[in-house]
Structure formats: C-alpha cells, structure tokens
Design an enzyme around this catalytic site. Structure first.
Site, PDB file in Angstrom:
ATOM      1  N   ASP A  28       0.844  -1.201   0.000  1.00 41.80           N
ATOM      2  CA  ASP A  28       0.000   0.000   0.000  1.00 41.80           C
ATOM      3  C   ASP A  28       0.881   1.254   0.000  1.00 41.80           C
ATOM      4  O   ASP A  28       0.646   2.196  -0.764  1.00 41.80           O
ATOM      5  CB  ASP A  28      -0.915  -0.014   1.232  1.00 41.80           C
ATOM      6  CG  ASP A  28      -1.763   1.246   1.316  1.00 41.80           C
ATOM      7  OD1 ASP A  28      -2.577   1.473   0.397  1.00 41.80           O
ATOM      8  OD2 ASP A  28      -1.604   2.027   2.279  1.00 41.80           O
ATOM      9  N   LYS A  61       1.643   4.292  -3.053  1.00 41.81           N
ATOM     10  CA  LYS A  61       1.618   5.747  -2.842  1.00 41.81           C
ATOM     11  C   LYS A  61       2.941   6.385  -3.269  1.00 41.81           C
ATOM     12  O   LYS A  61       2.967   7.458  -3.868  1.00 41.81           O
ATOM     13  CB  LYS A  61       1.305   6.047  -1.374  1.00 41.81           C
ATOM     14  CG  LYS A  61      -0.112   5.637  -0.975  1.00 41.81           C
ATOM     15  CD  LYS A  61      -0.352   5.777   0.512  1.00 41.81           C
ATOM     16  CE  LYS A  61      -1.762   5.328   0.870  1.00 41.81           C
ATOM     17  NZ  LYS A  61      -2.033   5.388   2.306  1.00 41.81           N
TER      18      LYS A  61
END
Length: 373
Positions: free
Chosen positions: A231, A235
C-alpha cells in the site's frame, strides 16, 4: 451572468468511502443549486456496485436522499466498464465519473472514459501506481495531461483528504526543485509503530499491537495486506511519477515486508495473527537496537529524486524528528526542496478514514466543476 449548468455524476462503489461521498454530495448539490450567481445542478445518473447497477435509459436523476434503498431494489445486473462508458458518453450533459473502488478493471478503463470526454475523480490507487504504460495512457488522454479528453484527479489516492498531490504539483509547476520526499504514508503502520515503540518508551509486543490495530479497525481484514508494504509502495510510486521519475511499478524498488517468511502462505488472516507471536523476538531486537541509539523505529517511504532511489521499510529516527513524534494513526509527508532548504514543508494529519477520504474526492469534484463548461 453565467448561465446555470447541468453536470451529471456517475458513482461506482458504495462501500465505506462511497457512502461517505454520496452523503457529502447530497449537501454539496443542495448548496451549488442555491448559488444565485451561477447555479450548478448536479444530477446522479448512474450508481454501481459489484453486483448491480441503478440507471435510467432517459438519464433521469437518481434521488440522493434514497439512493441506498433504490439501488437495493434495482434488479439490473452489473455493467462492464466499457458499457458504462458508452452509456455516459451519450448523456446530454458533461459527466464526472467517481470511482470509489479499488478495482483494477475500472482503473484500466480510465483512458477510455477520458477519451470519451468523461472526467474521472477517484481514490483508487490502481490506475496511477500500476504499470507505467497505464499511467501514460491516462495522462495521454486527459485534458490536464497531454490529451483533449476529460479531466482526471486523484488527490485521495495518496493522503486521503490531505493536500499531498496538489502541493507536490504546485511545487513542481512553480519551478521548485523537489529533492527528497519522506514520510509515514499508512495510517495502519503509523498507529502500529507509535504504539509498538512510543517516544516515551514502553510499548507492547509487535504481535499484540497488530492484533490491537486489527480489533480497532485500522488494518485490512487480513493484516498481511498492510504489513507487506505494498500500500505504501503504491503511494510512493504515484509521488515519484509526479516528481518526474518513470517508476515502472510498485515492485520495481525495495519494499520491506514485515510478514515473516514462514507466515506468507498461511491460509487465513486469523491463522496469521495466531502464529505471529512466534516471531516477536525479531521485532524486539530491532526495537532494542533503536533504543540503544536513543531512537525509535518507524515504517516509512522515501524518494530521493536526484539519485532516483525509492524505498519502503523500517528506519530509525531521533526522538526530536517529526516522524518520531507522530500520534495515533496520522500520516506525515515531508517535502525537502530547493526553496524549503533543510527545513521541509510538512503535511500532517489523518491519512485514512471514510469521511476524510471522501472529502478528498469531493475536493477533486470541485476542481473538475471549475474546469468544465
């Protein structure tokens, strides 16, 4: 005086963020329609979840006040992204598609929507952190890229409601030189390490803190989906690309996973949590090493722009460092640039949660409304 404008909305995804967004839109639509100077009439014309869809052949609006029961009552099965694109492209007014899913198939269709003049607003990271060719296709089609299609904004794909992407974009556009970006990009990892090794000392066993984070709803249903670091890597990929680095995908740079090798393939998240205490000694050792140096350990992502180095993993910080002092599940993003020198520009605050993520999506909707005529 500007003429009143009719803008159509299509929303895919009615989970946590989707629900919060639709609640916010109900209030926003009321406000925009009351603007005496230049009223905008927002109409929801399509609402879709994975199992069904709600729409009318004549593009009649779906009531924002009763969307939940109306969608539940719909007997129409799901549509493919290309079928949705065809329906929206034939609408009698400009359309903004809001994708509140994390679905790869929908993300893959962004270039198609954009080419048909449909603007896209989304917290979905998949389109912007997947293959570099998809990233190029999206911005190659978008009017705020190199194309002539709809507009695309995805502020909440990195920091929920925090103005991370818009800040980076402004730094780059105004000619500042971004040298380094560093921060805690995961509310889950923030909470986990702030309680595993607080600056004041103490903290529980790593496995106990993971369980606590899951019980409080900070982790994914299977905590491995947070602990694998992907995750955060997604980003970082988005930020690196906006900084001008052609990162191929989120696995093309070092990403440290906190999942013990032996537990990568256990069948369920519950089994993973049950066996995690067997590996607490490894994390205790890392914690003790940091303590000896008068530091704390945190899970961070960093981008070094001049050397094109991107990495995600554990690092040690002095107690006085802003990253060490983070509280709860807050995110912090530090921009080190030519103009800001040694003291970075810092963005800090809640980086997860339905309401703040939906706020980022609503903010992007306003950006599109200012641009389309």
């Amino acid at each position: 005086m500007p003429a009143p404008r009719q803008i159509f909305l299509a929303v895919i995804g009615t989970g946590g963020v989707g629900k919060c967004f639709l609640n916010q839109v109900q209030e926003i639509a009321g406000r925009l329609s009351q603007n005496a100077q230049a009223p905008i009439y927002l109409s929801l014309i399509l609402l879709a979840r994975s199992s069904k869809v709600l729409r009318h052949a004549n593009y009649a609006p779906i009531k924002l006040s009763s969307w939940e029961s109306d969608l539940s009552a719909s007997s129409a099965g799901p549509l493919s992204p290309s079928e949705i694109a065809d329906y929206l492209a034939a609408a009698p007014s400009k359309v903004v598609l809001v994708d509140n899913t994390s679905n790869q198939d929908v993300a893959d269709a962004y270039p198609l929507f954009l080419k048909k003049g449909i603007s896209v607003v989304t917290p979905n990271k998949k389109g912007f952190s997947g293959s570099y060719s998809l990233w190029q296709a999206i911005y190659g089609a978008a009017a705020n890229g190199h194309g002539a299609g709809g507009y695309v904004f995805h502020e909440s794909s990195v920091g929920a409601g925090l103005p991370v992407l818009s800040t980076l974009k402004e730094l780059v556009e105004t000619g500042d030189e971004v040298r380094r970006i560093e921060g805690v990009f995961s509310g889950t990892m923030s909470f986990l390490f702030n309680s595993f090794q607080p600056v004041a000392g103490g903290g529980g066993k790593f496995s106990a803190e993971v369980k606590k984070a899951k019980d409080l709803g900070f982790t994914e249903p299977d905590p491995r989906d947070d602990l694998n670091g992907l995750d955060v890597a997604r980003k970082l990929t988005i930020l690196a690309r906006l900084s001008g680095l052609p990162i191929e995908n989120p696995t093309s740079f070092p990403v440290q996973s906190l999942i013990p090798k032996e537990l990568e393939s256990v069948a369920t998240g519950d089994e993973f949590l049950a066996r995690l205490p067997e590996f607490d000694a490894d994390m205790d050792k890392i914690k003790a090493e940091a303590e000896k140096e008068g530091k704390v350990v945190r899970f961070v992502g960093s981008i070094d722009v001049p050397s094109k180095q991107v990495k995600v993993g554990l690092e040690k910080f002095d107690h006085s460092h802003p990253i060490a002092a983070l509280k709860g599940s807050d995110n912090i993003i530090n921009f080190y640039t030519k103009r800001y020198g040694d003291k970075p520009l810092i963005i800090q605050g809640a980086g997860a949660g339905g309401d703040v993520t939906a706020m980022g999506v609503s903010g992007d909707l306003f950006k599109v409304l200012r641009l389309i005529h």
